[in-house]
Structures are given as C-alpha cells and as structure tokens.
Design a protein around this motif. Sequence first.
Motif, mmCIF file in Angstrom:
data_model
loop_
_atom_site.group_PDB
_atom_site.id
_atom_site.type_symbol
_atom_site.label_atom_id
_atom_site.label_comp_id
_atom_site.label_asym_id
_atom_site.label_seq_id
_atom_site.Cartn_x
_atom_site.Cartn_y
_atom_site.Cartn_z
ATOM 1 N N GLU A 68 0.796 -1.233 0.000
ATOM 2 C CA GLU A 68 0.000 0.000 0.000
ATOM 3 C C GLU A 68 0.824 1.276 0.000
ATOM 4 O O GLU A 68 0.288 2.350 -0.283
ATOM 5 C CB GLU A 68 -0.949 -0.002 1.211
ATOM 6 N N ALA A 72 -0.120 4.809 3.398
ATOM 7 C CA ALA A 72 -1.164 3.947 3.964
ATOM 8 C C ALA A 72 -1.138 3.968 5.488
ATOM 9 O O ALA A 72 -2.170 3.729 6.125
ATOM 10 C CB ALA A 72 -0.997 2.514 3.460
ATOM 11 N N ASN A 75 -3.767 6.189 6.807
ATOM 12 C CA ASN A 75 -5.182 5.961 6.520
ATOM 13 C C ASN A 75 -5.984 6.170 7.800
ATOM 14 O O ASN A 75 -5.658 5.617 8.843
ATOM 15 C CB ASN A 75 -5.409 4.526 6.017
ATOM 16 N N ASN A 144 -8.251 -0.961 3.545
ATOM 17 C CA ASN A 144 -7.343 -1.405 2.485
ATOM 18 C C ASN A 144 -7.004 -2.883 2.532
ATOM 19 O O ASN A 144 -6.526 -3.445 1.543
ATOM 20 C CB ASN A 144 -6.047 -0.590 2.513
ATOM 21 N N ARG A 145 -7.227 -3.540 3.668
ATOM 22 C CA ARG A 145 -6.918 -4.966 3.756
ATOM 23 C C ARG A 145 -8.083 -5.834 3.272
ATOM 24 O O ARG A 145 -7.935 -7.049 3.140
ATOM 25 C CB ARG A 145 -6.548 -5.362 5.188
#
Length: 312
Positions: A68, A72, A75, A144-145
């Motif tokens: 990422e 990231a 985030n 994002n995961r």
Amino acid sequence: MVFAYNIDKKTIPNFMKYVLGGTAGMMATVIVQPLDLVKTRMQIAAGAAGAKEYSSSFDCIRKVLQAEGVLAFYNGLSAGLLRQATYTTARMGVYQMEVEAYRNKYNESPRVLGSMIMGIIAGACGALVGNPSEVALIRMMADNRLPESQRRNYKNAADAMVRIVREEGLFTLWRGCLPTAGRAMVTNMAQLASYSQFKGAFRQYIDEGLLLHICASVCSGLLTTVASMPLDMAKTRIQQMKVIDGKPEYSGAIDVILKVTRNEGFFSLWKGFTPYLARIAPHTVFAFVFLEQLNNAYYKYILGEENRGSGL
C-alpha cells in the motif's frame, strides 16, 4: 503521595481545559498514527487454523509498505484527529476539572484511589462522546486490507459518519460503545492515576523535565496496555464487523473475547501488544508534554503568571 497546593484566583477557564486537552491529544496523534494502524490491522487479522496474516508487528509494517505504500500508515488520520478532538477533549477536560475541584476543596492533590475514580469518570465521558469517530477510525484503517468488492472507500471521517448513518442507522455510530467505555475507563484509571504517582516516585531520582515525563509515562503506558488490551480487541472487532443476513458476527464484548480465546488462543487477546505499547507510551509522553507546554503558555501569555502545573 500527596502534595499541598496554594490556590490563587487565576485559573484556566473550564472550556480552555477541554480545548488544550484535545489539542495536545491531536498533536500526539499525528506522531503515533502509524503505530495505531499497525495495532488495528493485527487485531482484526484472522488467526484461525494456523494461518496468521501477520507473524509480527514488523511483518505487518513490511506488508503494508509493500502492498500500500508509506502513506497507507496515515489511513484514517482525519478520523484519528476527530477522535482526539472528541474523546481526548472530553476525558482530559473532565479529569482536569475534577482534579482542580479536589485541590480547591482540600488544598492538596488527590490520593491514588481518588485519582482512579476520577480517571474512570473521565474515561466514560470521553468514550460516550468519542465513539462515533472511533467507529470511523477503525473502519478507515482496516479498509485497504479488505477485497476491493468489500471496501467501503470512505473519503474522510465526515464522509464515513454520514454514510454510516445513511446506510446503517444512527446508532451504528455507537456500535461497540460498551467495550469502548470499558476500555476507556480502565485506560484512564490506569493511565491518569498512575502517571502522577510514577512522577512523584521518580522525582526524588530524576529532575523535573522530559526524562521524568518519559520514565513515568512508559511505566504508566505498560500498565495501561496490559490492563486494557482485551477490551480494546473486543471494541475493534465489534466496530469492524459486518452484519450478514441480519446477523452480526459478535453479540457483544464477552462473545468476542470467548470466540477469540477459543479460535485463536488466549494470548491473541493481546495481539498487537507491541505496536499498542509503542503507541500508548509515546502518545502519553507527547500528550502530557504538549499539554504542560500549552498550559504553561496560557498561564504566561494570557493570565500573566507562572504555570502551576498541568493539572495531571
């Protein structure tokens, strides 16, 4: 340990205690946000059937970097700042008001039990006010995961809360409020009450200053981390869970703790311990140092006198 105080007429107004407390928390959050993301990712990572997503905190950092990129790690920063503007503003403001009221009445600092009770009350108030931003923060850091088809793709904290209310209902913003309040009460009882006690104990060996604050806050942070992590795990899982076919994944904090213990092992309740500790200790240091400096500046430039202390 008890210290006597001479109370004069000039004090920081109550509303400024909230403002300064929240500002100190926001400044500290900008520094420790990456560690908070690592802690959250590890807590929501599946660990059943021996298939761990991350083998350690460093493995989590490596994988986030590779998949990422550096940014990231920030985030959910907007939600993290909003959380400090609500949760920390409330808890620090309430606690400072409690301590000052005690000192005005008894002309001494609170004893250990009194500080613990004040910390519990401050934590509960902060959790109630800050839970909506906490929900947004957890979801944004975890997004994002997830597979692309399952991502929520919130633009920022405000967008997250608007969409949560529109798509899932107003009270979803207070999902996990009970474990959040439980964690906040334990955290503030341990952190706020122990910090001043450690400072008092170390002051006979270390002069007042940054080193004293670091030593006291690291000890306070370790105690706080051990005590609050199982509740933090439960809060994180509940706030991140999806409702499938009208049935939530967990029924409550106890259900989370039981399922995690059964499926992933007892010590999984402390999953993410290293980044959590690494977050708590620096955040405590930075928040307290920033708060003391902000209070100092207010006394000096607004009230025209020397600072009497942070109130903590």
